[in-house]
Design a protein around this motif. Structure first.
Motif, short mmCIF file in Angstrom:
data_model
loop_
_atom_site.label_atom_id
_atom_site.label_comp_id
_atom_site.label_asym_id
_atom_site.label_seq_id
_atom_site.Cartn_x
_atom_site.Cartn_y
_atom_site.Cartn_z
N ASP A 1 22.53 68.69 91.35
CA ASP A 1 23.59 69.81 91.10
C ASP A 1 24.41 69.35 91.92
OD1 ASP A 1 21.56 71.63 90.64
OD2 ASP A 1 20.11 72.22 92.40
N ILE A 2 24.19 68.33 92.92
CA ILE A 2 25.30 67.39 93.17
C ILE A 2 26.11 66.40 92.34
CG2 ILE A 2 23.72 65.50 95.03
CD1 ILE A 2 25.91 66.48 97.43
N CYS A 3 25.78 65.87 91.13
CA CYS A 3 26.34 64.92 91.23
C CYS A 3 26.95 65.11 90.11
CB CYS A 3 25.11 64.10 90.76
SG CYS A 3 24.76 62.23 91.51
N ASP A 4 26.23 66.46 89.19
CA ASP A 4 27.51 67.54 88.35
C ASP A 4 28.62 68.02 88.64
OD1 ASP A 4 26.58 67.77 86.12
OD2 ASP A 4 26.34 70.32 86.09
N PHE A 5 28.46 68.23 90.33
CA PHE A 5 29.32 68.30 91.18
C PHE A 5 30.40 67.59 91.51
CE2 PHE A 5 31.60 70.83 94.44
CZ PHE A 5 32.51 72.23 93.58
N TYR A 6 30.22 66.39 91.82
CA TYR A 6 31.59 65.53 92.04
C TYR A 6 32.01 65.42 90.19
CZ TYR A 6 30.04 63.88 96.75
OH TYR A 6 30.03 64.60 98.07
N GLU A 7 30.66 64.77 89.36
CA GLU A 7 31.06 64.55 88.34
C GLU A 7 32.33 65.48 87.47
OE1 GLU A 7 30.84 61.27 86.57
OE2 GLU A 7 28.97 60.82 87.72
N ASN A 8 32.11 66.91 87.98
CA ASN A 8 33.13 67.92 87.21
C ASN A 8 34.45 67.96 88.04
OD1 ASN A 8 30.45 68.96 85.85
ND2 ASN A 8 30.51 70.66 86.59
N HIS A 9 34.50 67.71 89.78
CA HIS A 9 35.25 66.94 89.65
C HIS A 9 36.15 65.54 90.29
CE1 HIS A 9 34.12 70.59 91.71
NE2 HIS A 9 35.21 71.18 91.88
N LYS A 10 35.88 65.06 88.87
CA LYS A 10 36.24 63.78 88.53
C LYS A 10 36.05 62.04 89.20
CE LYS A 10 38.92 64.75 84.96
NZ LYS A 10 38.67 64.20 83.89
N ILE A 11 34.55 63.03 90.37
CA ILE A 11 34.60 61.42 90.93
C ILE A 11 33.38 61.29 90.66
CG2 ILE A 11 33.54 61.64 93.25
CD1 ILE A 11 34.99 64.01 94.37
N SER A 12 32.74 59.52 90.44
CA SER A 12 31.79 59.38 89.10
C SER A 12 30.80 59.13 90.48
CB SER A 12 33.04 58.10 88.74
OG SER A 12 31.48 57.16 88.35
N THR A 13 29.52 59.29 89.76
CA THR A 13 28.49 58.79 91.19
C THR A 13 26.90 58.09 89.87
OG1 THR A 13 27.37 60.87 90.17
CG2 THR A 13 29.00 61.01 91.41
N ARG A 14 26.28 57.16 90.68
CA ARG A 14 25.63 56.84 89.66
C ARG A 14 24.56 56.84 90.78
NH1 ARG A 14 28.52 56.58 86.01
NH2 ARG A 14 28.64 54.93 84.31
N THR A 15 23.13 57.25 89.61
CA THR A 15 21.99 56.25 90.17
C THR A 15 21.51 55.76 90.60
OG1 THR A 15 21.06 56.20 89.18
CG2 THR A 15 20.41 58.35 89.29
N PHE A 16 20.05 55.03 91.95
CA PHE A 16 20.53 54.05 92.89
C PHE A 16 19.30 52.91 91.74
CE2 PHE A 16 19.76 52.03 97.32
CZ PHE A 16 20.12 51.25 96.37
N PHE A 17 20.16 51.92 91.25
CA PHE A 17 19.53 51.08 89.90
C PHE A 17 18.49 52.92 88.69
CE2 PHE A 17 19.20 47.44 93.18
CZ PHE A 17 20.34 47.02 93.02
N GLY A 18 17.44 52.20 88.54
CA GLY A 18 16.74 53.19 88.29
C GLY A 18 15.84 53.55 89.22
N GLY A 19 15.87 53.48 90.44
CA GLY A 19 14.76 54.15 91.15
C GLY A 19 13.57 52.15 91.14
N THR B 1 10.31 55.49 95.33
CA THR B 1 10.28 56.89 94.78
C THR B 1 11.19 57.83 94.51
OG1 THR B 1 7.48 56.73 94.01
CG2 THR B 1 8.34 58.77 93.80
N LYS B 2 11.42 58.24 96.11
CA LYS B 2 12.25 58.98 96.62
C LYS B 2 13.06 58.65 95.84
CE LYS B 2 13.62 61.95 100.06
NZ LYS B 2 14.34 62.82 99.38
N ILE B 3 14.17 57.18 96.04
CA ILE B 3 14.81 56.96 95.79
C ILE B 3 15.27 57.42 94.06
CG2 ILE B 3 16.23 54.66 94.71
CD1 ILE B 3 15.20 53.58 97.62
#
Ligand SMILES: Cc1ncc(COP(=O)(O)O)c(C=O)c1O
Length: 431
Positions: free
Chosen positions: A351-369, A394-396
């Motif tokens: 939800d939050i990453c999608d919101f950022y991306e839709n507002h032109k703020i690039s995000t990434r997951t933290f490696f593969g967790g 696992t939480k990451i």
């Protein structure tokens, strides 16, 4: 670059045009938050880097040579080690460190357990497996995302010979406690310093605690060579073995064009009876193989680029607007701004990453967790075991993500990120 005298007038003119091209490009760079993407990471390359690498190319010198040598001499200091070997990636650097432990000229380590975190970049773990060692996993802390020191004591046994972990995203691991364990159990310490160039623990550079440490020059990292990596070594013997493993396994450790053309080589006995089984035959040391090696060399033009990037390091660090961190022992050279959602929140990471991306703020997951949950590792450990045994990793995997910490993120961009964050929380009725 030492070979400038080979450049003729037309080449010089061409370089001037290239310089002007990049100068104009740099002058016209703009960034409008909301319209242009705020990158989570990325290279900062300007005319100096392009001119230096194109110059090397125009000199028609391809393989790692004099620029590589100069880069190695300068960069090992930034890692706090006396020797260093430039490679084609950080993953290759990790591979070389583990392979070097098996050499007859070093530790001759054939079977051993290597303690390493379940949460890591895959190519911190992979070379342990690829070299036939047995990984022994531990969890990480939530907060600094580094190896859980207490967990090390719980898994250690007499077959554990090596400790290998990364200082994640620029934050130094708790080196005081770690060095105590290393000394008590006589462990070989390797540091993956790919994310933590020039970070410090208690005034000492990360990457300078272990017998060897690695760095990455992938574009997302503190400096870039396009691609590239580095193994910093604490002694000359390790450095020779790593260089040999990088260069097909050959015995010759001559570096650069001059040494290449020398009749006697750096060792002074280039053409000698090198092979014991043929004592009367004279061999060129360049074609005598002392290690079962790879070819993991970069191009010299990458090193020319790297020499220019090193000059920017102080400025890169000064120009960051940094997250706050409250451990006075740790000087963090940030690599990304990590956020982990608390269990109480009523939205998920998507939800939050999608919101950022839709507002032109690039995000990434933290490696593969938790690396062990990925399909490649199904033969290493059972998924259900990996899931519960390393709960923080696992939480990451599900709840952590990254926003950029990058020299081109200024006050304007931070204001935009702040406003978009507020907007998201308002939409969720959380503020
Ligand atoms: C901690 C860590 N180790 C190793 C690597 C691998 O480096 P490279 O991409 O240069 O192979 C990376 C990622 O880039 C990393 O973040």
């Amino acid at each position: 670059m030492k070979t400038d005298n080979r450049l003729d007038e037309s080449t010089e003119n061409l370089l001037k045009v290239i310089e002007e091209y990049y100068e104009n490009k740099d002058k016209n760079r703009t960034h409008v938050p909301g319209k242009d993407v705020i990158q989570h990471a990325g290279p900062y390359l300007r005319k100096e880097e392009f001119v230096a690498s194109i110059k090397t190319l125009l000199n028609e010198w391809m393989v790692v040579g004099e620029n590589g040598q100069e880069f190695e001499n300068k960069f090992c200091e930034l890692m706090g080690q006396p020797y260093g070997i430039v490679t084609n990636s950080g993953s290759s650097a990790n591979l070389l460190m583990l392979a070097a432990l098996k050499s007859k000229s070093t530790y001759n380590l054939k079977k051993a357990k290597v303690i390493t975190p379940a949460f890591c970049f895959p190519t911190t773990l992979n070379p342990i497996i690829q070299n036939g060692f047995e990984p022994v996993f531990v969890d990480v802390n939530l907060g600094d995302y580094n190896i859980d020191v207490d967990a090390i004591e719980k898994v250690i046994d007499k077959d554990c010979k090596v400790l290998f972990f990364s200082h994640n995203f620029g934050t130094p691991a708790n080196m005081k406690e770690i060095m105590k364990i290393v000394e008590e159990h006589d462990l070989i310490l390797l540091e993956d310093n790919c994310d933590a160039l020039r970070s410090q623990y208690d005034g000492k550079l990360t990457g300078s605690f272990g017998i060897m440490s690695s760095c990455s020059f992938y574009p997302a990292h503190h400096i870039t060579l396009g691609e590239g990596g580095f193994v910093a070594c604490s002694n000359e013997n390790l450095a020779r073995v790593v260089r040999s493993l990088r260069d097909w396994g050959r015995g010759c450790y001559c570096v650069g064009k001059k040494a290449n053309e020398s009749k006697t080589g750096t060792c002074g006995k280039r053409f000698s009876n090198w092979i014991d089984s043929m004592p009367n035959e004279i061999f060129d040391h360049k074609f005598v193989y002392g290690e079962i090696g790879y070819n993991l060399k970069p191009l010299d033009l990458q090193c020319a680029m790297g020499l220019e990037q090193i000059k920017r390091l102080d400025w890169f660090e000064e120009s960051f607007i940094l997250p706050k961190y409250n451990d006075p022992k740790k000087k963090i050279n940030w690599f990304g701004f990590i956020l982990t959602l608390k269990n109480t929140l009523k939205f998920n990471r998507h939800d939050i990453c999608d919101f950022y991306e839709n507002h032109k703020i690039s995000t990434r997951t933290f490696f593969g967790g938790n690396t062990l949950l990925h399909p490649a590792y199904s033969d290493v450990i059972r998924y259900d075991e990996a899931l519960v045994k390393y709960p923080n990793a696992t939480k990451i995997t599900t709840d952590a993500f990254i926003l950029g910490v990058h020299p081109s993120i200024g006050h304007k961009q931070i204001e935009w990120i702040k406003n978009v964050t507020d907007e998201f929380f308002i939409s969720k009725k959380l503020i």
